[in-house]
Design an enzyme around this catalytic site. Sequence first.
Site, PDB file in Angstrom:
ATOM      1  N   LYS A 259       0.824  -1.223   0.000  1.00 19.94           N
ATOM      2  CA  LYS A 259       0.000   0.000   0.000  1.00 19.94           C
ATOM      3  C   LYS A 259       0.850   1.263   0.000  1.00 19.94           C
ATOM      4  CE  LYS A 259      -4.222  -1.488   2.277  1.00 19.94           C
ATOM      5  NZ  LYS A 259      -4.236  -2.332   3.470  1.00 19.94           N
TER       6      LYS A 259
ATOM      7  N   GLU B 176       7.159 -15.302  -6.129  1.00 21.02           N
ATOM      8  CA  GLU B 176       8.230 -15.557  -5.159  1.00 21.02           C
ATOM      9  C   GLU B 176       9.455 -14.731  -5.508  1.00 21.02           C
ATOM     10  OE1 GLU B 176       9.794 -19.114  -2.939  1.00 21.02           O
ATOM     11  OE2 GLU B 176       8.489 -20.003  -4.488  1.00 21.02           O
TER      12      GLU B 176
ATOM     13  N   ASP C 129      11.227  -3.409  -6.810  1.00 18.63           N
ATOM     14  CA  ASP C 129      11.808  -4.155  -5.699  1.00 18.63           C
ATOM     15  C   ASP C 129      12.774  -3.214  -5.005  1.00 18.63           C
ATOM     16  OD1 ASP C 129      11.594  -6.960  -4.559  1.00 18.63           O
ATOM     17  OD2 ASP C 129      13.746  -6.560  -4.428  1.00 18.63           O
TER      18      ASP C 129
ATOM     19  N   PHE D 239       6.080   4.701   5.043  1.00 13.90           N
ATOM     20  CA  PHE D 239       5.844   3.303   5.411  1.00 13.90           C
ATOM     21  C   PHE D 239       7.184   2.638   5.684  1.00 13.90           C
ATOM     22  CE2 PHE D 239       7.240   0.982   1.562  1.00 13.90           C
ATOM     23  CZ  PHE D 239       7.368   2.026   0.655  1.00 13.90           C
TER      24      PHE D 239
ATOM     25  N   ARG E 256      12.682   5.886  -4.909  1.00  9.97           N
ATOM     26  CA  ARG E 256      11.643   5.550  -5.888  1.00  9.97           C
ATOM     27  C   ARG E 256      11.503   6.677  -6.918  1.00  9.97           C
ATOM     28  NH1 ARG E 256       8.866   3.740  -2.231  1.00  9.97           N
ATOM     29  NH2 ARG E 256       9.712   1.671  -2.600  1.00  9.97           N
TER      30      ARG E 256
HETATM   31  O1  LIG Z   1      10.812   3.040   4.874  1.00 11.55           O
HETATM   32  C1  LIG Z   1      10.740   2.654   3.718  1.00 11.55           C
HETATM   33  N1  LIG Z   1      10.522   3.566   2.752  1.00 11.55           N
HETATM   34  C2  LIG Z   1      10.511   3.261   1.458  1.00 11.55           C
HETATM   35  O2  LIG Z   1      10.309   4.124   0.605  1.00 11.55           O
HETATM   36  C3  LIG Z   1      10.722   1.890   1.141  1.00 11.55           C
HETATM   37  N2  LIG Z   1      10.779   1.229   0.001  1.00 11.55           N
HETATM   38  C4  LIG Z   1      10.977  -0.053   0.323  1.00 11.55           C
HETATM   39  N3  LIG Z   1      11.057  -0.215   1.646  1.00 11.55           N
HETATM   40  C5  LIG Z   1      11.247  -1.462   2.416  1.00 11.55           C
HETATM   41  O3  LIG Z   1      11.624  -2.475   1.544  1.00 11.55           O
HETATM   42  C6  LIG Z   1      10.570  -3.435   1.395  1.00 11.55           C
HETATM   43  C7  LIG Z   1      10.365  -3.706  -0.044  1.00 11.55           C
HETATM   44  O4  LIG Z   1      10.270  -5.088  -0.317  1.00 11.55           O
HETATM   45  P1  LIG Z   1       9.618  -5.492  -1.712  1.00 11.55           P
HETATM   46  O5  LIG Z   1      10.228  -4.649  -2.782  1.00 11.55           O
HETATM   47  O6  LIG Z   1       9.631  -6.941  -1.910  1.00 11.55           O
HETATM   48  O7  LIG Z   1       8.119  -4.979  -1.546  1.00 11.55           O
HETATM   49  P2  LIG Z   1       6.870  -5.642  -0.806  1.00 11.55           P
HETATM   50  O8  LIG Z   1       7.081  -7.103  -0.589  1.00 11.55           O
HETATM   51  O9  LIG Z   1       6.568  -4.818   0.391  1.00 11.55           O
HETATM   52  O10 LIG Z   1       5.715  -5.413  -1.891  1.00 11.55           O
HETATM   53  P3  LIG Z   1       5.684  -5.962  -3.427  1.00 11.55           P
HETATM   54  O11 LIG Z   1       5.928  -4.763  -4.303  1.00 11.55           O
HETATM   55  O12 LIG Z   1       6.761  -6.986  -3.564  1.00 11.55           O
HETATM   56  O13 LIG Z   1       4.299  -6.490  -3.625  1.00 11.55           O
HETATM   57  C8  LIG Z   1       9.322  -2.756   1.951  1.00 11.55           C
HETATM   58  O14 LIG Z   1       8.364  -3.667   2.416  1.00 11.55           O
HETATM   59  C9  LIG Z   1       9.924  -1.892   3.041  1.00 11.55           C
HETATM   60  O15 LIG Z   1      10.172  -2.677   4.177  1.00 11.55           O
HETATM   61  C10 LIG Z   1      10.892   0.970   2.177  1.00 11.55           C
HETATM   62  N4  LIG Z   1      10.879   1.339   3.460  1.00 11.55           N
HETATM   63 MG   LIG Z   2       7.838  -8.209  -2.063  1.00 10.33          MG
END
Ligand SMILES: O=c1[nH]c(=O)c2ncn([C@@H]3O[C@H](COP(=O)(O)OP(=O)(O)OP(=O)(O)O)[C@@H](O)[C@H]3O)c2[nH]1
Ligand SMILES: [Mg+2]
EC number: 3.6.1.66
Length: 203
Positions: free
Chosen positions: A11, A41, A70, A153, A182
């Site tokens: 989200k 995965e 990612d 977040f 990002r």
């Molecule tokens: O404080 C933060 N500000 C940010 O701007 C940010 N961007 C990434 N993150 C962290 O890195 C994980 C990504 O893992 P990730 O790329 O696998 O995403 P996700 O699993 O949450 O979702 P999805 O895109 O895979 O569905 C996230 O959950 C966060 O813990 C952030 N933390």
């Molecule tokens: Mg993920």
Amino acid sequence: MKTVIIATKNKGKAKEFESLFSAKGYEVKTLLDVPDAPDVEETGTTFEENAILKAEAIAHQLGHFVIADDSGLIVDALEGRPGVYSARYAGEAKSDEANTEKVLRELEGVPKEARTARFYCALALASPNQETITVSGTMEGLITEQPSGTNGFGYDPIFFVEEQGKTNAELTKEEKNQISHRANALRALDEKLDLFLKREEGM
Ligand SMILES: O=c1[nH]c(=O)c2ncn([C@@H]3O[C@H](COP(=O)(O)OP(=O)(O)OP(=O)(O)O)[C@@H](O)[C@H]3O)c2[nH]1
Ligand SMILES: [Mg+2]
């Protein structure tokens, strides 16, 4: 209005992509709008590999081009952890609070000058019709000793940006979207996106 699909179920990311893309005149859809979207995965060892895995699987499934993100936090004093494991650092529950607590605990006693860290974002743009494009962006900061702020977040409450004198979670959405990993990755994608979309239209 032009539409882009972001292959994410996060989200926090979804909100950021919505404001980053609405500034470009695009409407954003995410996997939160696709009830039975598969969980891809994340078996890669780099952010780029995982972004490509997610983008290509979902583009193939939907028969439409998508962007996957990612991303994660790289802490120097932790030899780069949590890195690609950022979302699940404290376990499968993917709890932001548990993840930030774990990082703070591991950094106990580490002095400020050694608490350097960066966020990394890899974006992959994939389509059933074209070769996948990847770009990346970073943002530098310091890990605080306690969380502060409620915006954003993930690890934002413990990620201090020196130029702003605030944590990411104390920045407004607009401020974070100017300087985030990002936003920087999206800038790198900008010029390539137009050409990619033109080719899509011609197919
Ligand atoms: O404080 C933060 N500000 C940010 O701007 C940010 N961007 C990434 N993150 C962290 O890195 C994980 C990504 O893992 P990730 O790329 O696998 O995403 P996700 O699993 O949450 O979702 P999805 O895109 O895979 O569905 C996230 O959950 C966060 O813990 C952030 N933390
Ligand atoms: Mg993920």
